[in-house]
Design a protein around this motif. Structure first.
Motif, PDB file in Angstrom:
ATOM      1  N   THR A  81       0.829  -1.196   0.000  1.00 27.53           N
ATOM      2  CA  THR A  81       0.000   0.000   0.000  1.00 27.53           C
ATOM      3  C   THR A  81       0.867   1.251   0.000  1.00 27.53           C
ATOM      4  O   THR A  81       2.066   1.212   0.280  1.00 27.53           O
ATOM      5  N   THR A 393      -3.593  -5.762  -2.776  1.00 26.56           N
ATOM      6  CA  THR A 393      -3.261  -4.374  -2.474  1.00 26.56           C
ATOM      7  C   THR A 393      -2.377  -3.819  -3.573  1.00 26.56           C
ATOM      8  O   THR A 393      -1.596  -4.538  -4.193  1.00 26.56           O
ATOM      9  N   SER A 401      -5.677   1.380   1.162  1.00 28.25           N
ATOM     10  CA  SER A 401      -5.689   0.032   1.714  1.00 28.25           C
ATOM     11  C   SER A 401      -7.036  -0.593   1.403  1.00 28.25           C
ATOM     12  O   SER A 401      -8.073  -0.030   1.731  1.00 28.25           O
ATOM     13  N   VAL A 410      -6.852  -9.063   3.757  1.00 27.04           N
ATOM     14  CA  VAL A 410      -5.999  -9.123   2.583  1.00 27.04           C
ATOM     15  C   VAL A 410      -5.747 -10.574   2.190  1.00 27.04           C
ATOM     16  O   VAL A 410      -5.470 -11.412   3.038  1.00 27.04           O
TER      17      VAL A 410
END
Length: 617
Positions: A81, A393, A401, A410
């Protein structure tokens, strides 16, 4: 005193000639550090061993310190990110070790070369030739990859101290990157031709010492020609060696019987796990969560509805329905192998949000989802339908994010899937898929061969097919099997997907370039084929071609404001190599490699809802 120091230095480095590891070698592979004499077979083996973790294997150093924390960011093959430090190296020791492996591997090779040329009889030299050739092929593959990251590097003078016994060469001068390229490409040709020669001796211990190609001269010839083709393509469009690159491409593609390459998955060059001693390894052996986040840029180009997206902020954030989902028969079949699935379900507040209770890789659940079960998550009512999604990401998303509430949202490289911790995984040196992508690009652009769109299309489709089949082969042989329930696509399905990708991208939101859609098709699929299995080549391709078009936002950091065009030399090199001051002016991240596109890496800026970059296309 000087003589004492020299003696100590020489003794220490000479021990390093044959010392391949602190661990115990298998009985199958001779450990030169455990014998009383240095031998050419042991030095070949030692040369191989010095480049295992940083390059040949998917091991701890490569998948903890270098690729997820830096090289994978630059190639966008791992997820990360936005932050001001996103283009910085995660660990200095990892980057220093990466650079210094050039020295340690060269030490083994330089001693091997000295023994071969000066210390054995003509008869023994014939017996030992294959060992020398094999060491050169594998080492030169690694060193050229190092040059692709750093540019000019010490080579000719590197590690000559133990041979010449003169402290004057203790600080090796830097060779020009293009000179290293030219020399190694020429020698790779010599190696390839010798491995196909009938008079090359198959010495009795060659097969037992050779853990790269297992004693096969045919495999070594294909490896040498294929990597020569790889690096010839790098130099074929820009810089002082374009004519040489095109000549090599023409030579290899025009003489397939004289210069055989890897043409089928059965011929791929792999390192396989011996499951004992130093050759007992598991791929991606790391546990740090941020080291294995999935790339949103990859998912955007594998899924027709793109990577997972959400809207809103805080607890009002919700899933944009459909994003991140996998559609059978449309989406890239490799996507469901690459990372974990996340569950999306309506919570007790009536919002569709991350439900962490589903990690089921049965294919039915990938396609249809499941239901909230028991009290797996108190925020959700049992029985509510769950949709499985892939969540990556990337630094260019306006929603920095993509997590729903925390890192649990994630997708990660699967622990126990086709790759990570699969002890049967075959560690890639070069594959048929890559070679066919090189052929497709060469014929599409007319690099060393006449432009031929029919051949470009044929080789592109074959490359995609070989890639998908290889990924599912690894899934089928996995000894952990969390993704084993996902069936291998049929040949007809794979062929249909390959044909569709020649015409259009899988995701309408990321169409092929209107300026050159076929180059975009070839290079996007080649980048996806590599993915997190070869971040180095992905980054090299992006610097060479700018494709696929990825977003690289400005970091806001004064030291590394943009995505680097090269790596800086580590502090150890700057501090201790007395030759460094002569090249310090070129040691900055914007210094282009001699083969790079003059535009350099894409530098993106967000204007409203649109990213624009320095390429202007």
């Amino acid at each position: 005193m000087k003589n004492i120091i020299l003696s100590l230095v020489i003794t220490a480095i000479t021990l390093g000639f044959s010392g391949c590891s602190d661990e115990v070698y298998t009985d199958k592979y001779l450990d030169p550090s455990k014998v009383t004499s240095v031998t050419i077979p042991g030095l070949m083996n030692g040369t191989f061993k010095r480049i295992l973790d940083p390059y040949s294997l998917y091991g701890y150093v490569r998948y903890f310190a270098t690729e997820p924390l830096l090289i994978g960011k630059l190639g966008q093959t791992f997820g990360y990110t936005y932050s001001s430090s996103m283009y910085a190296a995660g660990t200095d020791w990892g980057i220093s070790g990466l650079f210094n492996n050039t020295y340690t591997s060269a030490t083994q090779y330089i001693k091997l070369l000295d023994m071969y040329n000066n210390e054995i009889s003509d008869a023994d030299r014939k017996d030992m030739e294959a060992f020398k050739l094999a060491a050169e092929v594998h080492l030169f593959d690694f060193v050229l990859s190092q040059v692709d990251m750093y540019g000019d590097m010490p080579w000719t003078d590197a590690m000559r101290l133990p041979i010449e016994k003169d402290l004057a060469v203790a600080s090796p001068a830097y060779d020009k990157a293009e000179d290293i390229y030219s020399m190694m490409l020429d020698q790779l040709k010599v190696c390839a031709e010798r491995f196909t020669s009938s008079d090359l001796v198959q010495y009795v211990s060659f097969s037992s010492q050779d853990f790269v190609c297992n004693g096969s001269f045919d495999a070594w010839a294909r490896y040498a020609n294929s990597v020569r083709l790889r690096y010839a393509l790098h130099i074929s469009e820009y810089g002082p060696l374009t004519d040489k690159g095109k000549q090599i491409i023409a030579e290899i593609l025009g003489n397939p019987s004289k210069y055989p390459v890897v043409e089928d998955n059965s011929q791929n060059i792999f390192l396989r796990n011996d499951k004992s001693g130093d050759l007992n390894f598991r791929p991606g052996g790391f546990d740090w969560t941020s080291c294995r986040q999935m790339s949103g840029s990859i998912l955007d180009r594998m899924l027709s509805k793109g990577n997972f997206r959400s809207e809103g902020t805080g607890e009002n954030r919700k899933w944009i329905e459909g994003t991140g989902t996998f559609t059978e028969g449309v989406d890239d079949p490799r996507a469901v192998l690459l990372c974990s699935m996340r569950g999306m379900a309506e919570n007790k507040n009536g919002k569709v949000a991350n439900y962490g209770g589903v990690q089921d890789f049965t294919y039915a659940n990938v396609l249809a989802g499941g239901v909230v079960t028991g009290d797996a998550n108190s925020a959700f009512d049992p029985g509510k339908p769950v949709t499985l999604v892939l969540v990556g990401t990337d630094p260019g998303s306006t929603f920095r994010s993509v997590n729903i509430y925390d890192d649990a949202g994630v997708s990660e490289i699967v622990d126990g899937g086709f790759f990570r911790n699969n002890y049967n995984f075959e560690h890639v040196q070069i594959t048929a898929a890559e070679v066919y992508f090189i052929k497709a690009e060469a014929y599409h652009k007319g690099l060393g061969v006449a432009k031929d769109e029919a051949k470009a299309e044929e080789y592109f489709k074959e490359a995609v097919k070989q890639s998908i089949k290889l990924y599912y082969h690894w899934n089928e042989i996995s000894d952990v099997g969390k993704t084993s329930a996902i069936p291998t696509p049929s040949d007809a399905a794979i062929e249909a997907f390959a044909a569709a990708r020649w015409e259009t991208s899988v995701n309408p939101a990321y169409p092929y370039s209107t300026a050159d859609p076929k180059s975009d098709a070839i290079l996007t699929q080649k980048w996806l084929n590599f993915g997190y299995l070869n971040s180095r080549e992905c980054w090299a391709q992006l610097r060479r071609t700018g494709l696929p078009k990825l977003v690289y936002p400005a970091s806001g950091s004064p030291s590394i404001p943009w995505c680097p065009d090269r790596l800086k030399y580590p502090m150890s090199e700057m501090n201790y190599n007395a030759s460094y001051p002569g090249i310090d002016k070129d040691n900055y991240i914007g210094q282009l490699l001699f083969w790079a596109n003059p535009k350099g890496m894409r530098h993106s800026t967000l204007n409203g809802d649109t990213w624009t970059d320095n390429w202007g296309d």
